[in-house]
Design a protein around this motif. Sequence first.
Motif, short mmCIF file in Angstrom:
data_model
loop_
_atom_site.label_atom_id
_atom_site.label_comp_id
_atom_site.label_asym_id
_atom_site.label_seq_id
_atom_site.Cartn_x
_atom_site.Cartn_y
_atom_site.Cartn_z
N ALA A 66 80.70 103.50 135.42
CA ALA A 66 81.16 104.26 136.59
C ALA A 66 80.40 103.84 137.84
O ALA A 66 81.00 103.69 138.92
CB ALA A 66 80.98 105.76 136.34
N TYR A 79 86.83 106.56 142.37
CA TYR A 79 85.49 106.00 142.46
C TYR A 79 85.12 105.65 143.91
O TYR A 79 84.13 104.97 144.15
CB TYR A 79 85.38 104.74 141.60
CG TYR A 79 85.53 105.00 140.12
CD1 TYR A 79 84.44 105.36 139.33
CD2 TYR A 79 86.77 104.91 139.51
CE1 TYR A 79 84.58 105.62 137.98
CE2 TYR A 79 86.93 105.16 138.15
CZ TYR A 79 85.83 105.52 137.40
OH TYR A 79 85.98 105.78 136.05
N HIS A 90 83.67 111.86 136.83
CA HIS A 90 82.97 110.62 136.52
C HIS A 90 81.48 110.72 136.82
O HIS A 90 80.69 109.88 136.36
CB HIS A 90 83.55 109.45 137.34
CG HIS A 90 85.02 109.26 137.16
ND1 HIS A 90 85.61 109.26 135.93
CD2 HIS A 90 86.02 109.04 138.06
CE1 HIS A 90 86.92 109.06 136.06
NE2 HIS A 90 87.19 108.93 137.35
#
Length: 416
Positions: A66, A79, A90
Motif C-alpha cells: 500500500a 491511494y 488501506h
Amino acid sequence: MTVDVAGLAGALDGNAALQRRARLAALAFAVRADTAETTVRIGERVTVSSGRAGDAAFTLVASAAAWQAFASAVPAVGYQSLVGMQRMGHLRVEGDVLAWGRHMLFLEQLFATLRPSAAPAVAAAVGTPFIEPVVGRYLRLDLDGRPQRIYFEEAGPADGIPLLCLHTAGADGRQYRALLNDAEVTRRFRVIAFDLPWHGKSSPPAGFEAEAYRLTTDLYVDTVMAVSRALGLERPAVMGCSIGGRAVLHLALRHGGHFRAAIGLQSATHAEAGADPRLRDLGVLFRPDIHGQEAAAGTVACLIAPTSPAADRWETLWHYMQGGPAVFMGDLHYYFGEGDLRNTDLAGLDDKCPLYLLTGEYDLSATPELTAELARATGARHFEVMKGMGHFPMSENPAAFRGYLLPVLDRIAAEG
C-alpha cells in the motif's frame, strides 16, 4: 520497507509554508509497513529514525504494498492520499486520532514528497491587464421568513439559457470561476453561481450567533427555488456538485417542471463515509483545539485526483480553508444524513427532468459505482465517468472538465 520514508527528511527544503508549519507542529509519529516501524519527528527539521519512539502520538499503519502504491507517480484510485487510504481501509491510524486530525493537511503535503518530483506549478502570464466578464451582485430576499443577502456572480447574455450552478459543501460559487469565464459556454448560456447563506460572501442571517447551522433538504430546495424565482429565470438548467449534485435530484423530484435539465456532478443517492469515520464523529471540523477549516481541507484533499493541476487543486482547498466555523459540518448533515435518497422511488426521474450525470473516477465519496447505480435507477439519459478527475471537476481541473461538459450543454441547448 519498500518506500524510503527517510526521504521525508528533505521535505521542508525550499518550502517556506511547510517550514513554518513544522516549527509549530512539535510532533512525533510512527510509520509501519508490514512489521517494519519508523519514527518521524517534526520540528525545526524532519528527522527519521528506525523503530517506534515512546512519545509517538500515533502510528500510520499500512502494508508495504500500500505504501508503494501511495508513492507511485500516479497513484491508483484509493491511494491518492493518506486520508484517501484511510477512507478505503488501506491505512489504519493507531493512537491519538485527534493529533492526526490536527495535522492532516500538513502531513499530506509532507508525504507527497515521497513521490517522484513533479514540475512546479507555473501560472500563465496575464499580459495586458483585463477585466473578466463576470459580474457580482447581491440579491435581497426573504427566505423562510428571514431576510437574506445572497451573493451571486453571472456571465453571459441576459437572454441566454439560464444555467444555475450549486457549489459543494463548505465552499462557495468561486468553484465555477472557469465556467463563468468560458466564452464558448457564455455565448449561449447565462451562467449564474450563488453562495448559499452562511457561505462565501453570503452572510448568515441576523441572529446566527445563537444558532447551530444545519442544512436540510427543505432549506436547500427552498433556497434554490427562491433564488431562481427572484432572478426571474425561465426554464433554467441546474448544475450542482457534491451536495449540489444531491440537491439537483431533490429539485428534479419536487420541481422537475421548473427546470429544462439537471446536471449532477458527483451525484449519488448517498455518500460513502469510508472505513474510518472517527474524524467526522470526533468533531475535528469544529473543536477549539483544531483549526476546523484546515481540517476540512484535509478531509476533502483525498477526493481530488492526483493528476489535477497543482494550482487548481490548491485553490479548491483554499476555498475550504476560508469557510465559516462549523458550516462544512452543517452541510454534511444534509449530505450524509437528512438528504439520503436510498429509500426514495427514483424510477422515471429523467421523465420529470432530463438528467445528465458526470462523475470523476477518483471520487471516494460519490463514487462512479454509486453514480452508475443512480443512473440505472433514474433512467438518466447520460452518465459518464470523467477520467483523471475527482470530486471537484469544475474547480480542480476545469480544462479537462469542459471536454465532458460542453457536449452535455450542446444537448441541452438542442433539446430546448
